[in-house]
Design an enzyme around this catalytic site. Structure first.
Site, PDB file in Angstrom:
ATOM      1  N   ARG A  29      -6.317  -8.251  -8.454  1.00  0.00           N
ATOM      2  CA  ARG A  29      -7.426  -9.016  -9.031  1.00  0.00           C
ATOM      3  C   ARG A  29      -7.864  -8.319 -10.309  1.00  0.00           C
ATOM      4  O   ARG A  29      -7.870  -7.088 -10.375  1.00  0.00           O
ATOM      5  CB  ARG A  29      -8.621  -9.037  -8.066  1.00  0.00           C
ATOM      6  CG  ARG A  29      -8.581 -10.177  -7.091  1.00  0.00           C
ATOM      7  CD  ARG A  29      -9.726 -10.061  -6.129  1.00  0.00           C
ATOM      8  NE  ARG A  29     -11.003 -10.515  -6.674  1.00  0.00           N
ATOM      9  CZ  ARG A  29     -11.375 -11.775  -6.745  1.00  0.00           C
ATOM     10  NH1 ARG A  29     -10.588 -12.728  -6.326  1.00  0.00           N
ATOM     11  NH2 ARG A  29     -12.567 -12.109  -7.225  1.00  0.00           N
TER      12      ARG A  29
ATOM     13  N   GLY B  13       0.782  -1.235   0.000  1.00  0.00           N
ATOM     14  CA  GLY B  13       0.000   0.000   0.000  1.00  0.00           C
ATOM     15  C   GLY B  13       0.807   1.274   0.000  1.00  0.00           C
ATOM     16  O   GLY B  13       0.342   2.295   0.517  1.00  0.00           O
TER      17      GLY B  13
ATOM     18  N   HIS C  74       0.124   1.077 -13.098  1.00  0.00           N
ATOM     19  CA  HIS C  74       0.874  -0.088 -13.588  1.00  0.00           C
ATOM     20  C   HIS C  74       2.360   0.277 -13.608  1.00  0.00           C
ATOM     21  O   HIS C  74       2.722   1.366 -14.062  1.00  0.00           O
ATOM     22  CB  HIS C  74       0.387  -0.455 -14.994  1.00  0.00           C
ATOM     23  CG  HIS C  74       1.036  -1.690 -15.511  1.00  0.00           C
ATOM     24  ND1 HIS C  74       0.650  -2.946 -15.136  1.00  0.00           N
ATOM     25  CD2 HIS C  74       2.094  -1.855 -16.350  1.00  0.00           C
ATOM     26  CE1 HIS C  74       1.420  -3.844 -15.724  1.00  0.00           C
ATOM     27  NE2 HIS C  74       2.301  -3.210 -16.472  1.00  0.00           N
TER      28      HIS C  74
HETATM   29  C1  GAR Z   1       2.945  -1.074  -7.627  1.00  0.00           C
HETATM   30  O1  GAR Z   1       4.213  -1.083  -8.199  1.00  0.00           O
HETATM   31  C2  GAR Z   1       1.879  -1.124  -8.706  1.00  0.00           C
HETATM   32  O2  GAR Z   1       2.224  -0.413  -9.849  1.00  0.00           O
HETATM   33  C3  GAR Z   1       1.816  -2.592  -8.971  1.00  0.00           C
HETATM   34  O3  GAR Z   1       1.892  -3.185  -7.698  1.00  0.00           O
HETATM   35  C4  GAR Z   1       2.675  -2.365  -6.847  1.00  0.00           C
HETATM   36  C5  GAR Z   1       1.904  -2.112  -5.573  1.00  0.00           C
HETATM   37  O4  GAR Z   1       2.706  -1.437  -4.645  1.00  0.00           O
HETATM   38  N1  GAR Z   1       0.616  -2.937  -9.667  1.00  0.00           N
HETATM   39  C6  GAR Z   1       0.584  -3.852 -10.623  1.00  0.00           C
HETATM   40  O5  GAR Z   1       1.535  -4.527 -10.952  1.00  0.00           O
HETATM   41  C7  GAR Z   1      -0.777  -4.023 -11.286  1.00  0.00           C
HETATM   42  N2  GAR Z   1      -0.629  -4.658 -12.556  1.00  0.00           N
HETATM   43  P1  GAR Z   1       2.069  -0.780  -3.338  1.00  0.00           P
HETATM   44  O6  GAR Z   1       1.189  -1.847  -2.671  1.00  0.00           O
HETATM   45  O7  GAR Z   1       3.264  -0.458  -2.506  1.00  0.00           O
HETATM   46  O8  GAR Z   1       1.289   0.423  -3.756  1.00  0.00           O
END
Ligand code: GAR
Length: 207
Positions: A92, A12, A110
């Site tokens: 999800r 998060g 992303h």
């Molecule tokens: C982030 O890097 C986001 O871009 C990626 O997950 C991470 C979450 O980090 N999302 C994806 O890969 C979606 N395809 P966080 O929980 O520290 O915000």
């Protein structure tokens, strides 16, 4: 006032960036709900620290279909009068149940420069591994609207980082996250100020 729900499955840090931006007054919106499919997501703790309502509906072992799950989530968002959903590491794939009800009102972040390195299976460290394997000289992050089709929606903002031969998925992820934490709050600001227009599947930002 735009009421925002942030959906997160992990650490998060993007949620944190959005909470911090809200507190500094960057955008005229209110994060009124943090939602997770994982009851032990650290994002839920962050919500509690900031006194934001948090709800988890465990997806693992959920008895109904993916559509039924999303119907529950939709009912929750409607009950809380949510205007904008921000996916922030929400692992999800949404069904049309949510996507249609919140057309061009769901954003995702992303960790790459879409349309490159997107699609099913491209999330988190998989993205950075693929970028390094492809010997890309540049990567970054993309905020886009969610449509049916993974990572396929209209692009709102992108931020770039350089990729060096010495980078590892870990170092690249750290650099990209820094960019994510800048562009996501900015995209929310533009949305709250009604400066994002979608026309024929493309975003135009009103200066
Ligand atoms: C982030 O890097 C986001 O871009 C990626 O997950 C991470 C979450 O980090 N999302 C994806 O890969 C979606 N395809 P966080 O929980 O520290 O915000």
């Amino acid at each position: 006032m735009i009421k925002i729900a942030v959906f997160a499955s992990g650490g998060g840090t993007n949620l944190q960036a959005l909470l911090d931006a809200q507190e500094t007054g960057l955008f005229k919106g209110k994060i009124g709900l943090v939602f997770s499919n994982l009851p032990d997501a650290k994002a839920l703790e962050r919500a509690e620290t900031h006194r934001v309502e948090s709800v988890a509906i465990t997806s693992k072992g959920y008895s109904g279909s993916r559509e039924e799950y999303d119907k529950e989530v939709l009912r929750l968002c409607q009950a809380k009068k949510i205007d904008l959903i921000c996916l922030a590491g929400y692992m999800r794939i949404l069904t049309p149940v949510l996507i249609k009800a919140y057309e061009y009102r769901i954003m995702n972040i992303h960790p790459a420069l879409l349309p490159k390195f997107g699609g099913e299976g491209m999330y988190g460290h998989h993205v950075h591994e693929a970028v390094i394997k492809a010997k890309e000289k540049e990567s970054g992050a993309t905020v886009h609207f969610v449509i049916e089709g993974v990572d396929a929606g209209p692009i709102i903002l992108q931020g770039h980082v350089k990729v060096f031969p010495t980078d590892t998925p870990q170092t690249l992820s750290e650099k990209v996250l820094k960019v994510e934490h800048l562009i996501y709050p900015e995209a929310v600001r533009l949305f709250c100020e009604k400066k994002i227009i979608v026309n024929e599947g493309k975003v135009r930002i009103i200066p």
